[in-house]
Design an enzyme around this catalytic site. Structure first.
Site, mmCIF file in Angstrom:
data_model
loop_
_atom_site.group_PDB
_atom_site.id
_atom_site.type_symbol
_atom_site.label_atom_id
_atom_site.label_comp_id
_atom_site.label_asym_id
_atom_site.label_seq_id
_atom_site.Cartn_x
_atom_site.Cartn_y
_atom_site.Cartn_z
ATOM 1 N N LYS A 78 3.911 61.299 13.063
ATOM 2 C CA LYS A 78 2.954 62.039 14.006
ATOM 3 C C LYS A 78 3.308 63.238 13.733
ATOM 4 C CE LYS A 78 -0.825 61.457 16.309
ATOM 5 N NZ LYS A 78 -1.924 60.492 16.338
ATOM 6 N N GLY A 180 -20.214 55.808 21.327
ATOM 7 C CA GLY A 180 -20.001 56.862 20.295
ATOM 8 C C GLY A 180 -19.984 56.078 18.958
ATOM 9 N N VAL A 182 -17.503 54.223 17.707
ATOM 10 C CA VAL A 182 -17.019 52.638 17.537
ATOM 11 C C VAL A 182 -17.988 51.867 18.309
ATOM 12 C CG1 VAL A 182 -15.321 51.022 17.839
ATOM 13 C CG2 VAL A 182 -15.008 53.355 17.249
HETATM 14 P P1 NAD Z 1 -16.669 59.084 19.951
HETATM 15 O O1 NAD Z 1 -16.287 60.359 20.600
HETATM 16 O O2 NAD Z 1 -17.403 58.893 18.949
HETATM 17 O O3 NAD Z 1 -17.249 58.132 21.074
HETATM 18 C C1 NAD Z 1 -16.794 58.048 22.276
HETATM 19 C C2 NAD Z 1 -18.012 57.806 23.355
HETATM 20 O O4 NAD Z 1 -17.640 57.970 24.754
HETATM 21 C C3 NAD Z 1 -18.817 59.102 23.199
HETATM 22 O O5 NAD Z 1 -20.234 58.835 22.769
HETATM 23 C C4 NAD Z 1 -18.757 59.717 24.818
HETATM 24 O O6 NAD Z 1 -19.685 60.403 25.047
HETATM 25 C C5 NAD Z 1 -18.373 58.660 25.294
HETATM 26 N N1 NAD Z 1 -17.712 58.672 26.573
HETATM 27 C C6 NAD Z 1 -16.840 59.726 27.262
HETATM 28 N N2 NAD Z 1 -16.550 59.576 28.497
HETATM 29 C C7 NAD Z 1 -17.156 58.389 28.886
HETATM 30 C C8 NAD Z 1 -17.312 57.788 30.049
HETATM 31 N N3 NAD Z 1 -16.529 58.186 31.148
HETATM 32 N N4 NAD Z 1 -18.214 56.766 30.014
HETATM 33 C C9 NAD Z 1 -18.817 56.311 29.086
HETATM 34 N N5 NAD Z 1 -18.878 56.872 27.911
HETATM 35 C C10 NAD Z 1 -17.989 57.880 27.872
HETATM 36 O O7 NAD Z 1 -15.106 58.482 19.681
HETATM 37 P P2 NAD Z 1 -14.965 56.938 18.571
HETATM 38 O O8 NAD Z 1 -14.470 57.352 17.581
HETATM 39 O O9 NAD Z 1 -16.053 56.047 18.902
HETATM 40 O O10 NAD Z 1 -13.678 56.384 19.850
HETATM 41 C C11 NAD Z 1 -13.567 55.579 20.746
HETATM 42 C C12 NAD Z 1 -12.364 55.356 21.088
HETATM 43 O O11 NAD Z 1 -11.641 54.698 19.852
HETATM 44 C C13 NAD Z 1 -11.393 56.571 21.288
HETATM 45 O O12 NAD Z 1 -10.520 56.417 22.391
HETATM 46 C C14 NAD Z 1 -10.623 56.407 20.009
HETATM 47 O O13 NAD Z 1 -9.386 57.286 20.135
HETATM 48 C C15 NAD Z 1 -10.476 55.235 19.672
HETATM 49 N N6 NAD Z 1 -10.243 54.782 18.131
HETATM 50 C C16 NAD Z 1 -10.945 55.109 17.325
HETATM 51 C C17 NAD Z 1 -11.069 54.734 16.069
HETATM 52 C C18 NAD Z 1 -11.944 55.270 15.148
HETATM 53 O O14 NAD Z 1 -12.156 54.698 14.138
HETATM 54 N N7 NAD Z 1 -13.033 56.127 15.284
HETATM 55 C C19 NAD Z 1 -9.915 54.157 15.639
HETATM 56 C C20 NAD Z 1 -8.964 53.678 16.764
HETATM 57 C C21 NAD Z 1 -9.123 54.216 18.026
#
Ligand code: NAD
Length: 367
Positions: A78, A180, A182
């Site tokens: 990292k 969001g 995922v």
């Molecule tokens: P994203 O930012 O696209 O989506 C997250 C969503 O959560 C947003 O729409 C946001 O408005 C919403 N949100 C924030 N606070 C909230 C709450 N209190 N209640 C309800 N909704 C809330 O992120 P993402 O890429 O979809 O990732 C989601 C999670 O998965 C993150 O923790 C990320 O670290 C993890 N993750 C993502 C990936 C990936 O491929 N994108 C891979 C591994 C882990």
């Protein structure tokens, strides 16, 4: 600090300083036992050096476990840049950082993370090939979210199999916290596979409305989503959503979602779920789809079909976690660490370093 590094088992820490371009960065390589240490570059206005080093040591170690549990030929690393991503970015800064990455000759592979994006990775690419997550135009894998969501679906199936005796999504109810990138794709897969009910919540009303319109997600408030009576709660928003306040109110049998660091306090909250007999699928095992996606990019000629196929392995990885949990009477969050440590231990035991077929092209001594 030497003691902290020794206790956590890091192989190498590189402090990067280039005052002319304002670069202050730390690269931490935790383990290369299974392959090059891969992990994102975080740019953040850390309050001081101590905060930055604590973060990079912890996160790089987490990557070792994540890659090991996913069965990938990757180690853990990292990097952090101390700075404000809104005001301190420049081409010179990222090129300078890229040269430090290059100097490690493949022990560390960087990627985007909080505060950095694909454009930053492309600048780094001008200085080093040890970078992933570049644009599809440069052979990159693009948005990992569909693959991550597909991996979460496999994890949900494994958990459903354990609790209900067969891995069908059909007839199961799921509450998705965060619609969001995922969460949206997860809703899509769940609808396709016949979930009886999909509840969802997001602070972003547009994201919620889109999931409702596209997949019939029933929207509930962000305060209530974790309290919904359902089979599976899928945390897909921010970390720490499982804590002292939320766990007593859960009404699900399974927690299985994409968010990183779902347990606010790993030991306290992991035990609390275990005691309530709610099956927790450890986050770093179930959300490995994104890492598997990047791994496929490193293998060359990125192909999403191949990434999705590999991501199906998350089902078996979780079955193994559940097996360790059952036979050794351990909560699942401990069993997942055990599974990762077992694999690292076995491969370390081979002696000479072997980074496997996929990554051998990149091996500093052969690539
Ligand atoms: P994203 O930012 O696209 O989506 C997250 C969503 O959560 C947003 O729409 C946001 O408005 C919403 N949100 C924030 N606070 C909230 C709450 N209190 N209640 C309800 N909704 C809330 O992120 P993402 O890429 O979809 O990732 C989601 C999670 O998965 C993150 O923790 C990320 O670290 C993890 N993750 C993502 C990936 C990936 O491929 N994108 C891979 C591994 C882990």
């Amino acid at each position: 600090m030497f003691q902290q590094i020794a206790e956590m088992g890091h192989e190498r820490i590189l402090l990067c300083s280039n005052p002319e371009v304002g670069l202050k960065a730390i690269i931490a390589v935790h383990s290369t036992a299974l392959g090059p240490g891969l992990g994102g570059l975080r740019m953040w206005p850390f309050k001081d050096f101590d905060e930055a080093i604590t973060d990079v040591l912890r996160l790089s170690r987490g990557m070792t476990y994540k890659a090991a549990a996913a069965g990938l030929n990757l180690g853990g690393g990292k990097a952090v840049i101390l700075g404000d991503p809104k005001t301190d970015k420049s081409e010179a800064l990222f090129r300078s950082f890229g040269r430090y990455v290059e100097s490690l000759n493949g022990l560390y592979i960087t990627a985007e993370d909080v505060g950095t994006d694909m454009e930053d990775m492309e600048i780094i690419l001008t200085e080093t090939r040890w970078v992933s997550g570049v644009s599809p135009a440069h052979g990159g894998s693009g948005d990992p979210s569909p693959v991550t969501a597909y991996g979460v679906l496999q994890g949900i199936k494994a958990a459903v199999n354990l609790i209900f005796g067969q891995p069908e999504i059909k007839g199961r109810s799921v509450a998705i916290q965060g619609l969001g990138s995922v969460g949206y794709y997860l809703a899509k897969y769940l609808k396709r596979d016949g979930a009886s009910k999909i509840f969802g919540a997001d602070i972003d009303t547009e994201a919620a409305e889109k999931a409702a319109a596209d997949f019939g997600v029933e929207i509930v408030s962000t305060e209530d989503i974790a309290k919904v009576d359902c089979d599976i709660l899928a945390p897909c928003a921010l970390g720490a959503s499982l804590n002292e306040e939320t766990i007593p109110d859960l009404r699900c049998r399974i927690v299985a979602g994409a968010a990183n660091n779902q347990l606010a306090d790993e030991e306290r909250d992991g035990m609390a779920l275990h005691e309530r007999e709610i099956l927790y699928t450890p986050d770093f095992v179930i959300n490995a789809g994104g890492l598997i996606n990047v791994y496929n990019e490193l293998a060359g000629q990125y192909n999403q079909e191949r990434a999705l196929r590999m991501t199906r392995g998350i089902y078996l990885n979780l079955m193994r976690v559940f097996e360790i949990s059952r036979t050794e009477a351990l909560p699942t969050y401990v069993a997942a660490d055990r599974m990762a440590e077992e694999r690292i231990g076995k491969i370390k035991g081979l002696g000479a370093r072997h980074w496997g077929r996929f990554i051998s092209n990149h091996h500093p001594e052969t690539g």
